[in-house]
Design a protein around this motif. Structure first.
Motif, short mmCIF file in Angstrom:
data_model
loop_
_atom_site.label_atom_id
_atom_site.label_comp_id
_atom_site.label_asym_id
_atom_site.label_seq_id
_atom_site.Cartn_x
_atom_site.Cartn_y
_atom_site.Cartn_z
N ASN A 634 105.35 9.85 17.94
CA ASN A 634 104.01 9.25 17.38
C ASN A 634 103.13 9.02 17.61
O ASN A 634 102.20 8.00 16.40
CB ASN A 634 105.04 8.01 16.32
N GLY A 635 102.46 9.01 18.26
CA GLY A 635 101.35 8.78 18.58
C GLY A 635 100.72 7.18 19.65
O GLY A 635 100.20 7.26 19.70
N THR A 636 101.83 6.89 19.50
CA THR A 636 101.67 6.11 20.77
C THR A 636 101.89 5.60 22.04
O THR A 636 101.91 6.46 22.92
CB THR A 636 102.98 4.70 20.07
N ALA A 672 110.09 19.11 26.42
CA ALA A 672 109.31 20.22 24.90
C ALA A 672 107.90 18.42 25.17
O ALA A 672 106.68 18.98 25.05
CB ALA A 672 109.94 19.80 24.39
N ILE A 673 108.05 17.63 25.11
CA ILE A 673 107.31 16.88 24.99
C ILE A 673 106.50 16.39 25.72
O ILE A 673 105.10 16.59 25.65
CB ILE A 673 107.62 15.13 24.46
N ASP A 674 106.19 16.15 27.38
CA ASP A 674 105.49 16.71 27.94
C ASP A 674 104.68 17.99 28.31
O ASP A 674 103.25 17.77 28.53
CB ASP A 674 106.78 16.76 29.49
N ALA A 675 105.28 19.11 27.91
CA ALA A 675 104.33 20.23 27.76
C ALA A 675 103.53 20.63 26.44
O ALA A 675 102.47 21.03 26.77
CB ALA A 675 105.55 21.62 27.85
N LEU A 676 104.06 19.25 25.19
CA LEU A 676 103.12 19.35 24.00
C LEU A 676 102.44 18.49 24.19
O LEU A 676 100.79 18.71 24.11
CB LEU A 676 103.83 18.56 23.36
N ASN A 677 101.64 17.11 24.81
CA ASN A 677 101.17 16.43 25.94
C ASN A 677 100.31 17.12 27.04
O ASN A 677 98.92 16.97 26.76
CB ASN A 677 101.30 15.44 26.27
#
Length: 785
Positions: A634-636, A672-677
């Motif tokens: 959620n962007g935090t 997946a979250i690491d790749a998007l960041n």
């Protein structure tokens, strides 16, 4: 109109002048200026406008190179002056002229028959010269040679060694006659000049019968080609001597078309004898060099291999080819040698074999052969099995030779090879260090003698082959030892790697188990007070509502409010409290619900150490993992806002190891979250809005017995090099300290080894990555889907 006609004619000429076999050139003609005329010379200025390919071959200049150039720019001053004079003469005559000339190009003199034709424009003025040149070099060369030959003949006829002559043929006398022959004819031919002039047939009858055809052919060829005659042949003089003559003559065609030969006969008998001796010597040297080269070639082929079979095959093939044998075989001795006492017997060579002769329960096996294509194969045959025709000799290192020059007293040996169809035999023993005994056999159907060089070459090659076989055996033993050592080293390396992987996985499993226990404890501790709050919020809300109703009743039935109470109502803003208090309780209710959901997700995820398989709802496990990762979605904490798309299909409960599967979901979703960041850290807000980061989870039932979960992200993707190693233990593409390299390898083992499924990854740089988990719906379904 006249100009157009001239241009059309010129174009037509340009189209055809490349197709003829004579040189064609075009010269532009212009009148010189007054200033140029004062310098003297021709009144015209001549410039080459181009020429065809034949002209280019004559001069060495391409047409493009001569365009616009004058004769002075292309030729020497003397040649340019001569060319200009011819052009002036053509224009002076006003019509075509023809003349012979020559030019020297690239060291070669070319004679031509040149024709110049002037062209006039519509005013009658000269503006072009069209020239053609025919190559007459051959004719001029012949004429010059004939002239020089005649002059030389007259000067040297009476002083040259050998016999000079002049011979003529005409239509009236096609057989020909001698018009002159020098006085040396008597010494060389044993015929006087008068005898030859009176009857030429006497001289032709001296030609050796074996040389007559070539003699006639050479004279006819020279006459047909009109070239000087050169020929060497033999004669037999009246006294019976055989002499070699060298005939040289030049040919001249007279005006009446008769042929005149001016030539000389030289005695080259001694030279021919020396040449024959030289040829014999060269043949001997060449044979020796060939044998040396052959021996070196075979030796190099043998030494270039460290495989005994290749060594044997090469030796057999090369010896069969070089020695022109009908067959060449290599034999290995099979069996054991047994000794027994028996009476004395005489060997074929006359030696007396004393003591223990050899009784053999053995044979020779044919393992390699080179033969004629049409001959049957001997491969695999057993020779001299139980007969002892040649085995005893080979075991003692004695080579055997059989041909028409060798007489063997033992007819058994000759009869043995005659049954095989061969009367020429060469048997050579090939001992090795490994105590194996081989034999090389060369066979000829005819009893052709084996020369000393055959024997020398064969023995040398056998020696080289024995050394090469010993080296090949040593190399094979060393290779086998190295292979065994390498195999042991590889096995130890694999065991060490497996041990490291098991240790890492145990550490990871222990960490996850501790994490699950910690999460379960935290969830339990949170759940108790939250349950207390959640259970009392409802009652507190009801009590508060009753109090608010009571206040409202007081207002209805007691409209007169005391001043002290009214001041307090204003101070606490009763109207706002009445309006906001229900919303406050509603917010508390929602917070309690949210805490209960988080506790539920923590309890679901905390089942990491459950060892048995259970039927679970995978969607619930995926949602629990997403709930735990919600702060990263959620962007935090400085992360990118990631849009999660749940594309859940209908799947029944799946039998699996729940805790291990939750661990796989956590690893894949975290990656997946690491790749998007990583993708979004250098992007600006408008670009993030236009192309948001997306994490899509798709589930579906495959073939009614398999469940597939696809986790897709539109992140940075994975390079092909990294993709091939992505499931290797300790391999990571993250910076140092950001990853252990165990997440995906552990996930792979959980899916493939524990659940008998598949974990696959497809990716494209800059477009994203897909991880596909495929597991059976029930345990025990392991067939390939």
């Amino acid at each position: 109109m006249v100009e157009e006609t001239l241009q059309a004619q010129e174009k037509f000429l340009r189209l055809i002048y490349e197709g003829v076999d004579q040189a064609i050139f075009v010269v532009g003609v212009t009148l010189k200026t007054k200033e140029e005329k004062t310098r003297g010379g021709s009144p015209y200025r001549y410039e080459f406008l181009g020429w065809n390919g034949v002209s280019s071959r004559f001069t060495g200049y391409a047409s493009e190179e001569v365009e616009g150039k004058t004769p002075c720019e292309l030729f020497s001053p003397e040649e340019a002056a001569e060319i200009t004079a011819n052009y002036d003469r053509c224009l002076l005559v006003g019509d075509s002229i023809r003349y012979e000339e020559y030019r020297d190009f690239s060291g070669r003199r070319i004679y031509t028959l040149t024709t110049l034709t002037p062209l006039r424009d519509e005013t009658g003025a000269f503006y072009r010269i069209i020239g053609t040149a025919i190559d007459i070099s051959d004719r001029k060369t012949t004429e010059i040679a004939l002239q020089e030959s005649q002059a030389r003949f007259k000067r040297l006829a009476d002083h040259l060694p050998g016999v000079t002559y002049q011979y003529q043929k005409s239509a009236d006398n096609p057989t020909g006659f001698f018009t002159y022959i020098s006085r040396n004819a008597l010494d060389l031919l044993e015929l006087t000049p008068a005898m030859i002039i009176q009857d030429p047939e006497k001289m032709w009858s001296l030609i050796h019968p074996q040389d007559i055809d070539e003699f006639l052919y050479s004279t006819q060829l020279a006459a047909a080609q009109q070239t000087p005659w050169h020929h060497e042949y033999r004669i037999i003089t009246p006294s019976g001597q055989v002499k070699w003559l060298q005939a040289e003559a030049s040919l001249e065609i007279q005006a009446d078309l008769s042929l005149v030969w001016d030539g000389i006969f030289l005695d080259i008998t001694r030279r021919k004898e020396a040449e024959e001796a030289l040829k014999r010597s060269e043949a001997i040297l060449r044979e020796f060099a060939e044998w040396e080269s052959m021996q070196h070639h075979i030796s190099m082929l043998i030494r270039n291999s460290l495989d005994s079979e290749t060594v044997i095959q090469t030796t057999v093939q090369e010896l069969q080819r070089y020695l022109k044998a009908d067959r060449c075989c290599f034999l290995w001795f099979r069996g054991e040698v047994q000794r027994r006492k028996h009476r004395k017997q005489r060997h074929s060579s006359g030696e007396l074999l004393k003591g223990g002769a050899t009784s053999l329960a053995s044979y020779w096996e044919v393992v390699q052969e080179a033969k004629q294509d049409e001959d049957p194969s001997f491969l695999g045959q057993h020779w001299d099995e139980g007969e002892n025709c040649f085995t005893e000799s080979l075991l003692r290192g004695i080579n055997l030779q059989l041909d028409c020059t060798v007489e063997w007293s033992d007819p058994q040996v000759k009869a043995y090879f005659s049954r095989l169809g061969y009367d020429g035999v060469l048997l050579l023993a090939v001992p090795t260090h490994s105590r194996k005994l081989g034999a090389l056999v060369l066979l000829r159907e005819a009893p052709t003698p084996w020369s000393d060089r055959d024997l020398e070459l064969s023995q040398e090659i056998v020696n080289q082959m024995a050394i090469a076989i010993n080296q090949a055996d040593l190399y094979t033993q060393a290779t086998e030892s190295a292979r065994l050592a390498t195999a042991k080293s590889e096995a130890l390396e694999v065991a060490l790697k497996q041990l490291q992987q098991a240790q890492s996985q145990l550490i990871q499993a222990e960490k996850m188990s501790s994490l699950g226990q910690l999460v379960a404890g935290i969830a339990h501790e949170i759940n108790n007070p939250v349950s207390f709050i959640y259970g009392n919020v409802i009652h507190a809300q009801e009590y508060t509502n009753d109090l608010l109703v009571l206040i409202e009743r007081y207002r209805q039935y007691c409209p007169v409010t005391p001043p002290q109470v009214l001041d307090w109502i204003n101070e606490i803003d009763l109207e706002f409290l009445v309006e906001d208090l229900p919303r406050l309780y509603q917010s508390m209710q929602m917070g309690a619900d949210r805490i209960q959901e988080i506790v539920k997700s923590l309890r679901t995820f905390s089942r990491l150490d459950e060892a048995e398989m259970k039927e679970v709802d995978l969607h619930q496990n995926l949602d629990s993992t997403l709930m735990i990762l919600n702060s990263r979605l959620n962007g935090t904490e400085g992360n990118t806002v990631i849009q999660v798309i749940k594309n859940y299909g209908f799947i029944p409960p799946v039998q699996c190891y729940v805790g291990q599967l939750n661990q796989v979901f956590m690893n894949l979703l975290s990656n997946a979250i690491d790749a998007l960041n990583e993708r979004d850290k250098n992007r600006h807000f408008p670009e993030l809005v236009k192309h948001p980061s997306i994490l899509e989870i798709k589930t579906e039932l495959k073939y009614r017995r398999w469940v597939q979960i696809t986790i897709h992200d539109n992140g940075i993707g994975i390079s092909p090099e990294a993709l091939s190693r992505i499931f290797d233990p300790f391999y990571t593409t993250k910076p140092v300290g950001a990853g252990t390299g165990l997440g995906l390898s552990t996930s792979y083992k959980i899916i493939v080894e524990q659940h008998h499924g598949k974990l696959e990854c497809t990716s494209e740089l800059g477009k994203g990555t897909d991880f596909m988990i495929t597991i059976p719906l029930r345990a025990g379904i392991f067939e390939d889907h």
